[in-house]
Design a protein around this motif. Structure first.
Motif, PDB file in Angstrom:
ATOM      1  N   LYS A 131       0.814  -1.211   0.000  1.00 31.90           N
ATOM      2  CA  LYS A 131       0.000   0.000   0.000  1.00 31.90           C
ATOM      3  C   LYS A 131       0.847   1.260   0.000  1.00 31.90           C
ATOM      4  O   LYS A 131       0.348   2.338  -0.267  1.00 31.90           O
ATOM      5  CB  LYS A 131      -0.904   0.026   1.234  1.00 31.90           C
ATOM      6  CG  LYS A 131      -2.084  -0.888   1.152  1.00 31.90           C
ATOM      7  CD  LYS A 131      -3.002  -0.645   2.327  1.00 31.90           C
ATOM      8  CE  LYS A 131      -4.306  -1.385   2.144  1.00 31.90           C
ATOM      9  NZ  LYS A 131      -5.248  -1.099   3.220  1.00 31.90           N
ATOM     10  N   ARG A 152     -16.319  -6.841 -11.055  1.00 37.16           N
ATOM     11  CA  ARG A 152     -15.303  -5.836 -10.762  1.00 37.16           C
ATOM     12  C   ARG A 152     -13.983  -6.494 -10.350  1.00 37.16           C
ATOM     13  O   ARG A 152     -12.915  -6.019 -10.701  1.00 37.16           O
ATOM     14  CB  ARG A 152     -15.780  -4.884  -9.666  1.00 37.16           C
ATOM     15  CG  ARG A 152     -14.769  -3.786  -9.476  1.00 37.16           C
ATOM     16  CD  ARG A 152     -15.285  -2.507  -8.952  1.00 37.16           C
ATOM     17  NE  ARG A 152     -16.419  -1.946  -9.617  1.00 37.16           N
ATOM     18  CZ  ARG A 152     -17.210  -1.054  -9.047  1.00 37.16           C
ATOM     19  NH1 ARG A 152     -16.978  -0.637  -7.822  1.00 37.16           N
ATOM     20  NH2 ARG A 152     -18.235  -0.553  -9.703  1.00 37.16           N
ATOM     21  N   GLN A 200      -0.926   0.189  -7.184  1.00 36.44           N
ATOM     22  CA  GLN A 200      -1.053   1.618  -6.925  1.00 36.44           C
ATOM     23  C   GLN A 200      -1.384   2.429  -8.171  1.00 36.44           C
ATOM     24  O   GLN A 200      -1.973   3.504  -8.070  1.00 36.44           O
ATOM     25  CB  GLN A 200       0.238   2.151  -6.301  1.00 36.44           C
ATOM     26  CG  GLN A 200       0.489   1.610  -4.917  1.00 36.44           C
ATOM     27  CD  GLN A 200       1.906   1.829  -4.453  1.00 36.44           C
ATOM     28  OE1 GLN A 200       2.668   2.570  -5.065  1.00 36.44           O
ATOM     29  NE2 GLN A 200       2.280   1.169  -3.377  1.00 36.44           N
ATOM     30  N   HIS A 201      -1.025   1.930  -9.340  1.00 35.15           N
ATOM     31  CA  HIS A 201      -1.295   2.652 -10.579  1.00 35.15           C
ATOM     32  C   HIS A 201      -2.567   2.173 -11.278  1.00 35.15           C
ATOM     33  O   HIS A 201      -2.870   2.626 -12.383  1.00 35.15           O
ATOM     34  CB  HIS A 201      -0.095   2.562 -11.529  1.00 35.15           C
ATOM     35  CG  HIS A 201       1.047   3.421 -11.080  1.00 35.15           C
ATOM     36  ND1 HIS A 201       2.009   2.975 -10.213  1.00 35.15           N
ATOM     37  CD2 HIS A 201       1.352   4.700 -11.346  1.00 35.15           C
ATOM     38  CE1 HIS A 201       2.870   3.944  -9.980  1.00 35.15           C
ATOM     39  NE2 HIS A 201       2.491   5.011 -10.652  1.00 35.15           N
ATOM     40  N   SER A 202      -3.301   1.291 -10.652  1.00 31.47           N
ATOM     41  CA  SER A 202      -4.575   0.830 -11.204  1.00 31.47           C
ATOM     42  C   SER A 202      -5.633   1.900 -10.999  1.00 31.47           C
ATOM     43  O   SER A 202      -5.493   2.783 -10.152  1.00 31.47           O
ATOM     44  CB  SER A 202      -5.025  -0.458 -10.513  1.00 31.47           C
ATOM     45  OG  SER A 202      -4.159  -1.517 -10.825  1.00 31.47           O
ATOM     46  N   ARG A 203      -6.698   1.781 -11.773  1.00 33.80           N
ATOM     47  CA  ARG A 203      -7.821   2.699 -11.583  1.00 33.80           C
ATOM     48  C   ARG A 203      -8.378   2.529 -10.170  1.00 33.80           C
ATOM     49  O   ARG A 203      -8.265   1.470  -9.577  1.00 33.80           O
ATOM     50  CB  ARG A 203      -8.919   2.417 -12.613  1.00 33.80           C
ATOM     51  CG  ARG A 203      -8.506   2.834 -14.021  1.00 33.80           C
ATOM     52  CD  ARG A 203      -9.524   2.431 -15.064  1.00 33.80           C
ATOM     53  NE  ARG A 203      -9.550   0.961 -15.139  1.00 33.80           N
ATOM     54  CZ  ARG A 203     -10.661   0.239 -15.143  1.00 33.80           C
ATOM     55  NH1 ARG A 203     -11.842   0.806 -15.099  1.00 33.80           N
ATOM     56  NH2 ARG A 203     -10.612  -1.079 -15.204  1.00 33.80           N
ATOM     57  N   LYS A 204      -9.009   3.553  -9.640  1.00 37.31           N
ATOM     58  CA  LYS A 204      -9.494   3.580  -8.260  1.00 37.31           C
ATOM     59  C   LYS A 204     -10.371   2.376  -7.938  1.00 37.31           C
ATOM     60  O   LYS A 204     -10.185   1.722  -6.915  1.00 37.31           O
ATOM     61  CB  LYS A 204     -10.262   4.886  -8.004  1.00 37.31           C
ATOM     62  CG  LYS A 204     -10.955   4.966  -6.669  1.00 37.31           C
ATOM     63  CD  LYS A 204      -9.988   5.167  -5.525  1.00 37.31           C
ATOM     64  CE  LYS A 204     -10.741   5.441  -4.225  1.00 37.31           C
ATOM     65  NZ  LYS A 204     -10.613   4.404  -3.244  1.00 37.31           N
ATOM     66  N   GLN A 205     -11.320   2.048  -8.811  1.00 37.91           N
ATOM     67  CA  GLN A 205     -12.208   0.924  -8.514  1.00 37.91           C
ATOM     68  C   GLN A 205     -11.443  -0.403  -8.473  1.00 37.91           C
ATOM     69  O   GLN A 205     -11.809  -1.304  -7.728  1.00 37.91           O
ATOM     70  CB  GLN A 205     -13.375   0.856  -9.492  1.00 37.91           C
ATOM     71  CG  GLN A 205     -13.013   0.483 -10.904  1.00 37.91           C
ATOM     72  CD  GLN A 205     -14.237   0.468 -11.806  1.00 37.91           C
ATOM     73  OE1 GLN A 205     -15.249   1.088 -11.510  1.00 37.91           O
ATOM     74  NE2 GLN A 205     -14.140  -0.238 -12.905  1.00 37.91           N
ATOM     75  N   CYS A 206     -10.375  -0.511  -9.249  1.00 31.36           N
ATOM     76  CA  CYS A 206      -9.554  -1.712  -9.215  1.00 31.36           C
ATOM     77  C   CYS A 206      -8.672  -1.720  -7.971  1.00 31.36           C
ATOM     78  O   CYS A 206      -8.479  -2.766  -7.343  1.00 31.36           O
ATOM     79  CB  CYS A 206      -8.704  -1.821 -10.477  1.00 31.36           C
ATOM     80  SG  CYS A 206      -9.693  -2.060 -11.971  1.00 31.36           S
ATOM     81  N   GLN A 207      -8.151  -0.561  -7.605  1.00 27.89           N
ATOM     82  CA  GLN A 207      -7.364  -0.452  -6.375  1.00 27.89           C
ATOM     83  C   GLN A 207      -8.171  -0.894  -5.167  1.00 27.89           C
ATOM     84  O   GLN A 207      -7.649  -1.594  -4.295  1.00 27.89           O
ATOM     85  CB  GLN A 207      -6.923   0.994  -6.137  1.00 27.89           C
ATOM     86  CG  GLN A 207      -5.707   1.409  -6.879  1.00 27.89           C
ATOM     87  CD  GLN A 207      -5.298   2.825  -6.485  1.00 27.89           C
ATOM     88  OE1 GLN A 207      -5.754   3.376  -5.490  1.00 27.89           O
ATOM     89  NE2 GLN A 207      -4.436   3.409  -7.284  1.00 27.89           N
ATOM     90  N   ASP A 208      -9.423  -0.475  -5.101  1.00 32.80           N
ATOM     91  CA  ASP A 208     -10.270  -0.839  -3.966  1.00 32.80           C
ATOM     92  C   ASP A 208     -10.315  -2.350  -3.775  1.00 32.80           C
ATOM     93  O   ASP A 208     -10.217  -2.854  -2.657  1.00 32.80           O
ATOM     94  CB  ASP A 208     -11.695  -0.306  -4.159  1.00 32.80           C
ATOM     95  CG  ASP A 208     -11.774   1.210  -4.088  1.00 32.80           C
ATOM     96  OD1 ASP A 208     -10.837   1.848  -3.566  1.00 32.80           O
ATOM     97  OD2 ASP A 208     -12.790   1.762  -4.571  1.00 32.80           O
TER      98      ASP A 208
END
Length: 150
Positions: free
Chosen positions: A41, A118, A80-88
């Motif tokens: 993280k 998702r 960390q460089h994934s889209r926000k919804q993927c990061q979640d």
């Protein structure tokens, strides 16, 4: 030429391959590098040398430790460089939180079906981004491609 860039990827099989990688091999890389899932993280400075170091047989252990650290860094960077919804999904499930599918779906206010979709999307995006970071760090021959091609 674009046919090479967008090969026919089996998205379901790729997702399973990523899950297997994030479960067992990642734990090995974390242990060898002296890192843990909480480190995934944290922001990582990209000032590491590129490519695999070479040396004599006495340096093999240090090379393996260095390589494990590079792979862990690539995992963290891909997440960390994934889209926000993927990061979640990725950070909620595969870092120190280690939330179950049901816990994470509830925390994200998603139905089971939507969460499953998702999650597959996040795992496939991770495979793409991980490939990028492995290639950028010159580790292509050291780590297998997580994509499954038809």
């Amino acid at each position: 030429m674009s046919g090479l860039l967008f090969k026919d990827i089996d998205r379901r099989a790729t997702a399973w391959r990523v899950i297997k990688f994030l479960d067992r091999p990642l734990d090995h890389y974390l242990a060898m590098s002296g890192k843990n899932r909480a480190d995934l993280k944290s922001p990582i400075l990209d000032n590491q040398p590129k490519g695999t170091p070479s040396g004599n047989a006495n340096e093999n252990r240090m090379v393996n430790i260095w390589l494990a650290g590079q792979v862990v860094d690539c995992v963290a960077l891909a997440m960390q460089h994934s889209r926000k919804q993927c990061q979640d999904v990725l950070l909620g499930q595969y870092t120190v939180d280690e939330m179950s599918n049901n816990e994470l779906a509830e925390a994200l206010h998603l139905s089971t079906t939507t969460f499953t979709e998702r999650k597959q999307e996040a795992l496939n995006e991770f495979a793409d981004r991980f490939e990028y970071w492995i290639t950028k760090r010159g580790l292509t021959g050291e780590v297998p491609d997580l994509h499954v091609y038809r």
